[in-house]
Design an enzyme around this catalytic site. Structure first.
Site, PDB file in Angstrom:
ATOM      1  N   ARG A  28     -65.051   8.169  40.669  1.00  0.00           N
ATOM      2  CA  ARG A  28     -65.470   7.372  39.506  1.00  0.00           C
ATOM      3  C   ARG A  28     -65.962   5.992  39.944  1.00  0.00           C
ATOM      4  NH1 ARG A  28     -60.889   8.037  34.891  1.00  0.00           N
ATOM      5  NH2 ARG A  28     -61.231   5.798  34.715  1.00  0.00           N
ATOM      6  N   ARG A  60     -55.391   0.629  22.952  1.00  0.00           N
ATOM      7  CA  ARG A  60     -55.370  -0.085  24.211  1.00  0.00           C
ATOM      8  C   ARG A  60     -55.152  -1.583  24.008  1.00  0.00           C
ATOM      9  NH1 ARG A  60     -57.627   3.391  28.147  1.00  0.00           N
ATOM     10  NH2 ARG A  60     -58.043   2.315  30.078  1.00  0.00           N
ATOM     11  N   LYS A  76     -51.966   9.529  33.166  1.00  0.00           N
ATOM     12  CA  LYS A  76     -52.086   9.883  31.739  1.00  0.00           C
ATOM     13  C   LYS A  76     -52.936  11.142  31.563  1.00  0.00           C
ATOM     14  CE  LYS A  76     -53.870   5.869  30.632  1.00  0.00           C
ATOM     15  NZ  LYS A  76     -53.896   5.262  31.972  1.00  0.00           N
ATOM     16  N   ARG A 113     -58.584   9.338  44.058  1.00  0.00           N
ATOM     17  CA  ARG A 113     -58.895  10.279  42.970  1.00  0.00           C
ATOM     18  C   ARG A 113     -60.304  10.837  43.125  1.00  0.00           C
ATOM     19  NH1 ARG A 113     -58.140   8.559  36.878  1.00  0.00           N
ATOM     20  NH2 ARG A 113     -59.398   6.765  37.510  1.00  0.00           N
ATOM     21  N   ARG A 129     -58.990  -3.840  36.190  1.00  0.00           N
ATOM     22  CA  ARG A 129     -58.401  -2.954  35.167  1.00  0.00           C
ATOM     23  C   ARG A 129     -56.896  -3.216  35.037  1.00  0.00           C
ATOM     24  NH1 ARG A 129     -60.275   2.443  37.596  1.00  0.00           N
ATOM     25  NH2 ARG A 129     -59.061   3.450  35.961  1.00  0.00           N
TER      26      ARG A 129
HETATM   27  P1  AP5 Z   1     -54.957  10.293  36.338  1.00  0.00           P
HETATM   28  O1  AP5 Z   1     -54.187  11.356  35.632  1.00  0.00           O
HETATM   29  O2  AP5 Z   1     -56.426  10.426  36.435  1.00  0.00           O
HETATM   30  O3  AP5 Z   1     -54.522   8.845  35.789  1.00  0.00           O
HETATM   31  P2  AP5 Z   1     -54.864   8.106  34.420  1.00  0.00           P
HETATM   32  O4  AP5 Z   1     -53.628   7.371  33.995  1.00  0.00           O
HETATM   33  O5  AP5 Z   1     -55.483   9.057  33.438  1.00  0.00           O
HETATM   34  O6  AP5 Z   1     -55.912   7.054  34.982  1.00  0.00           O
HETATM   35  P3  AP5 Z   1     -57.278   6.519  34.401  1.00  0.00           P
HETATM   36  O7  AP5 Z   1     -57.872   5.709  35.527  1.00  0.00           O
HETATM   37  O8  AP5 Z   1     -58.128   7.599  33.823  1.00  0.00           O
HETATM   38  O9  AP5 Z   1     -56.768   5.569  33.293  1.00  0.00           O
HETATM   39  P4  AP5 Z   1     -57.479   4.402  32.713  1.00  0.00           P
HETATM   40  O10 AP5 Z   1     -56.576   4.081  31.580  1.00  0.00           O
HETATM   41  O11 AP5 Z   1     -57.783   3.274  33.627  1.00  0.00           O
HETATM   42  O12 AP5 Z   1     -58.926   4.973  32.387  1.00  0.00           O
HETATM   43  P5  AP5 Z   1     -59.590   5.609  31.094  1.00  0.00           P
HETATM   44  O13 AP5 Z   1     -60.358   6.776  31.518  1.00  0.00           O
HETATM   45  O14 AP5 Z   1     -58.629   5.735  29.970  1.00  0.00           O
HETATM   46  O15 AP5 Z   1     -54.328  10.184  37.825  1.00  0.00           O
HETATM   47  C1  AP5 Z   1     -54.869   9.301  38.797  1.00  0.00           C
HETATM   48  C2  AP5 Z   1     -54.811   9.961  40.194  1.00  0.00           C
HETATM   49  O16 AP5 Z   1     -53.452  10.121  40.585  1.00  0.00           O
HETATM   50  C3  AP5 Z   1     -55.444  11.364  40.270  1.00  0.00           C
HETATM   51  O17 AP5 Z   1     -56.120  11.516  41.490  1.00  0.00           O
HETATM   52  C4  AP5 Z   1     -54.230  12.320  40.192  1.00  0.00           C
HETATM   53  O18 AP5 Z   1     -54.488  13.528  40.902  1.00  0.00           O
HETATM   54  C5  AP5 Z   1     -53.144  11.482  40.860  1.00  0.00           C
HETATM   55  N1  AP5 Z   1     -51.811  11.740  40.310  1.00  0.00           N
HETATM   56  C6  AP5 Z   1     -51.489  11.938  38.995  1.00  0.00           C
HETATM   57  N2  AP5 Z   1     -50.160  12.121  38.868  1.00  0.00           N
HETATM   58  C7  AP5 Z   1     -49.632  12.019  40.128  1.00  0.00           C
HETATM   59  C8  AP5 Z   1     -48.313  12.124  40.659  1.00  0.00           C
HETATM   60  N3  AP5 Z   1     -47.230  12.357  39.857  1.00  0.00           N
HETATM   61  N4  AP5 Z   1     -48.138  11.957  42.010  1.00  0.00           N
HETATM   62  C9  AP5 Z   1     -49.213  11.710  42.814  1.00  0.00           C
HETATM   63  N5  AP5 Z   1     -50.488  11.626  42.368  1.00  0.00           N
HETATM   64  C10 AP5 Z   1     -50.687  11.768  41.046  1.00  0.00           C
HETATM   65  O19 AP5 Z   1     -60.598   4.417  30.672  1.00  0.00           O
HETATM   66  C11 AP5 Z   1     -61.689   4.057  31.494  1.00  0.00           C
HETATM   67  C12 AP5 Z   1     -62.440   2.905  30.841  1.00  0.00           C
HETATM   68  O20 AP5 Z   1     -62.943   3.317  29.542  1.00  0.00           O
HETATM   69  C13 AP5 Z   1     -61.623   1.642  30.550  1.00  0.00           C
HETATM   70  O21 AP5 Z   1     -61.547   0.797  31.674  1.00  0.00           O
HETATM   71  C14 AP5 Z   1     -62.432   1.028  29.387  1.00  0.00           C
HETATM   72  O22 AP5 Z   1     -63.587   0.385  29.866  1.00  0.00           O
HETATM   73  C15 AP5 Z   1     -62.871   2.258  28.604  1.00  0.00           C
HETATM   74  N6  AP5 Z   1     -61.902   2.603  27.546  1.00  0.00           N
HETATM   75  C16 AP5 Z   1     -61.138   3.741  27.466  1.00  0.00           C
HETATM   76  N7  AP5 Z   1     -60.363   3.708  26.367  1.00  0.00           N
HETATM   77  C17 AP5 Z   1     -60.629   2.529  25.733  1.00  0.00           C
HETATM   78  C18 AP5 Z   1     -60.128   1.909  24.560  1.00  0.00           C
HETATM   79  N8  AP5 Z   1     -59.174   2.491  23.795  1.00  0.00           N
HETATM   80  N9  AP5 Z   1     -60.639   0.698  24.212  1.00  0.00           N
HETATM   81  C19 AP5 Z   1     -61.582   0.096  24.944  1.00  0.00           C
HETATM   82  N10 AP5 Z   1     -62.088   0.625  26.092  1.00  0.00           N
HETATM   83  C20 AP5 Z   1     -61.606   1.827  26.487  1.00  0.00           C
END
Ligand code: AP5
Ligand code: ZN
Length: 216
Positions: free
Chosen positions: A160, A88, A13, A127, A171
């Protein structure tokens, strides 16, 4: 255009959001990034969010929703935005709908990025994120020229805290229990579009953009 990206942790994402947002000329609003910025600044919000993030749980809705409301009220989000990581769960989606209705607006499309659990673990365990500019790398799929150093700015790369295997598994469970119900919620609204998010990053971006053209 008003777009939401939804998909499991590690679906790409954040990676796709930067390209799609710049293509659409809208701000990318990532709740995960806003929480992490607060954690590194040591704010009260950051201290509270970290307790939940380190366990792989969602930060309480009232905190998250107030933060998103403030962000959506800023001028640059008036004409459009790309939300990454919000909503979410169904209550957040309902509040977002009401909030946008207050501004006389609504979402155009919810783009679901689809990947399986093994790919999620491969992606998240490799990552690395730049401490200075926030750019995301992968030790195998997108490695920088020098290990541990960001090619874009020379900053230090770190892993991270929530990318430990047991937290990744939690997660994924939280995603299935709380976030996956959004798929049928938005299907009923008629604005859901799913794409295969495996394969090279540029190919996934092209798939995303061709879907967005259908809704734009
Ligand atoms: P990346 O692009 O970083 O993936 P992502 O989907 O953004 O993953 P996140 O782990 O950031 O998502 P998440 O939803 O768990 O965490 P968030 O930060 O929102 O890609 C991942 C890896 O793959 C990278 O190394 C990249 O290089 C590689 N990659 C990408 N595309 C690729 C491809 N096509 N091929 C190969 N490799 C590839 O949330 C974190 C925490 O915050 C949550 O757990 C929660 O505690 C809190 N939080 C956030 N939002 C909310 C909400 N709305 N409500 C409540 N709590 C929340
Ligand atoms: Zn950097």
């Amino acid at each position: 255009m008003r777009v939401v990206l939804v998909g499991p942790p590690g679906a790409g994402k954040g990676t796709q959001a930067q390209y799609i947002a710049s293509h659409l000329s809208v701000p990318k609003i990532s709740t995960g990034d806003i929480f992490r910025a607060n954690v590194s600044r040591g704010t009260e919000l950051g201290k509270l969010a970290k307790e939940y993030m380190d366990r792989g749980e969602l930060v309480p809705d009232e905190v998250t929703i107030a933060m998103v409301r403030d962000r959506l009220l800023q001028d640059d989000a008036r004409e459009g935005f790309l939300l990454d990581g919000f909503p979410r769960n169904v209550p957040q989606a309902e509040v977002l709908k009401e909030m946008l209705a207050e501004f006389g607006a609504s979402l155009d499309v919810v783009l679901e990025l689809k990947v399986d659990d093994e790919e999620v673990i491969r992606r998240l365990s490799g990552r690395r994120t730049c401490r200075s500019c926030g750019k995301v790398w992968h030790v195998v799929f997108d490695p920088p020229a020098v290990e541990g150093v960001c090619d874009a700015c020379g900053g230090e790369l770190f892993q991270r805290d929530d990318d430990r295997e047991e937290t990744i598994r939690r997660r994924l469970e939280v995603y299935q229990e709380q976030t996956a119900p959004l798929i049928s919620f938005y299907e009923k609204e008629g604005i859901l579009a799913g794409i295969d998010a495996t394969g090279p990053v540029e190919e996934v971006t092209q798939r995303a953009l061709s879907v967005l053209r259908r809704f734009g």
